[in-house]
Design an enzyme around this catalytic site. Structure first.
Site, short mmCIF file in Angstrom:
data_model
loop_
_atom_site.label_atom_id
_atom_site.label_comp_id
_atom_site.label_asym_id
_atom_site.label_seq_id
_atom_site.Cartn_x
_atom_site.Cartn_y
_atom_site.Cartn_z
N ARG A 1 41.34 41.39 36.78
CA ARG A 1 40.24 40.82 37.47
C ARG A 1 39.21 42.12 37.80
NH1 ARG A 1 43.48 36.42 36.97
NH2 ARG A 1 42.20 34.96 36.07
N TYR B 1 47.87 36.08 43.73
CA TYR B 1 46.78 35.45 43.82
C TYR B 1 46.39 34.14 42.92
CZ TYR B 1 44.99 39.68 41.35
OH TYR B 1 45.44 40.51 40.39
N LYS C 1 51.63 54.00 37.43
CA LYS C 1 51.21 54.31 38.34
C LYS C 1 52.11 55.24 39.17
CE LYS C 1 48.98 49.95 40.43
NZ LYS C 1 49.61 49.41 42.04
#
Ligand code: ATR
Length: 279
Positions: free
Chosen positions: A15, A218, A65
């Site tokens: 998002r 979320y 990452k």
């Protein structure tokens, strides 16, 4: 035209384009922020060619990452404590990497609970993956006296203790309900409770009534953990806040303006997650 993007594998669910697109429009900046799928074996080539491709930088998400940390030419001390990068930017033609997950977590917490003091307090962190690492680091830098790390695989909690020292207390997954009584903060960093994943089974019977409870999940916006904690009268902080706040520094580094996380931005992204969302 200033270009940035988010890379991951897969990347379709990110998002971040919504967040940065909102700020670009708000500030009237001639810029773009796109999603680019990059396979792990192509990461070094992609980051090495970022500048030539005209990018000011990018966000880096799963599973890149750690590998990105090894590829970038410059990092800051806090990022070196983590060995993981979520934000890449070009300066003087060189590739810099930093990690904004910890500040995203803390800024979200502080924006919702300004009076919260972590110094000298205890926290319970569920999970010991990449997100937990950034959060544990941030909490220890706030002066917390102990961070109990509860994880299904005990070895990963032990690794956090080796990385960050004796204030990290590994706790067995079966004992997660027993360590809640004197925690000022409880954080779920596992994927449990996420849409499509198993639920998080956690008995809140011993939860300190003063504890702030937060989830980095979320989807849904309010997990069962948050609902259960709210029902007991505890203050809760939703996971979407961390996503919004971790984006601030990247935007500033690429586009030169420090953006603000507003209610309007929150609601805009919340409605993308849940079309029925209403404040
Ligand atoms: P992230 O970067 O988002 O933290 P991750 O590194 O894959 O992602 O970490 C996921 C976390 O969720 C881990 O702590 C994982 O526990 P393990 O270390 O034992 O794998 C936790 N997790 C995922 N599924 C779980 C489950 N069914 N029960 C308990 N913990 C789970």
């Amino acid at each position: 035209m200033i270009k940035a993007c988010v890379i991951g594998w897969p990347i379709s669910h990110s998002r971040s384009p919504l967040i940065h697109g909102y700020w670009l429009k708000q500030h009237g900046i001639d810029g773009s922020y796109s999603r680019i799928p990059v396979e792990p074996e192509n990461l070094a080539t992609f980051l090495g060619g970022l500048k030539e491709a005209g990018f000011a930088g990018c966000n880096v998400t799963l599973p890149h990452k750690e590998q990105a940390f090894d590829i970038v030419q410059h990092t800051d001390e806090s990022t070196r404590r983590l060995g993981a990068v979520n934000t890449v930017f070009i300066r003087g033609g060189e590739i810099h990497g930093t990690n904004t997950d910890g500040e995203g977590f803390l800024d979200s917490l502080k924006s919702k609970v300004p009076a919260l003091s972590l110094n000298g307090q205890r926290a319970v962190v569920l999970g010991a993956g990449g997100a937990a690492m950034a959060i544990v680091n941030a909490l220890l830098l706030q002066g917390m006296s102990e961070v109990a790390v509860v994880n299904r695989s005990p070895g990963k909690a032990e690794q956090l203790r080796l990385r960050f020292g004796g204030k990290v207390r590994p706790v067995l997954w079966q004992q997660r309900a027993d360590v809640l009584d004197d925690a000022a903060l409880v954080v779920n960093t596992t994927s449990l409770g996420m849409k499509g994943q198993p639920g998080l089974e956690l008995d809140l019977f011993r939860l300190n009534p003063q504890a702030v409870v937060t989830d980095i999940v979320y989807t849904p916006l309010r997990t069962r953990l948050l609902e259960d904690a709210s029902a007991r009268g505890n203050v809760t902080v939703e996971g979407l806040g961390m996503l919004l706040h971790q984006a601030v520094r990247g935007f500033e580094l690429w586009f030169g303006v420090r953006p603000v996380v507003t209610d309007e931005l929150h609601d805009f992204v919340a409605r993308d997650i849940d079309p029925d969302y209403a404040r």
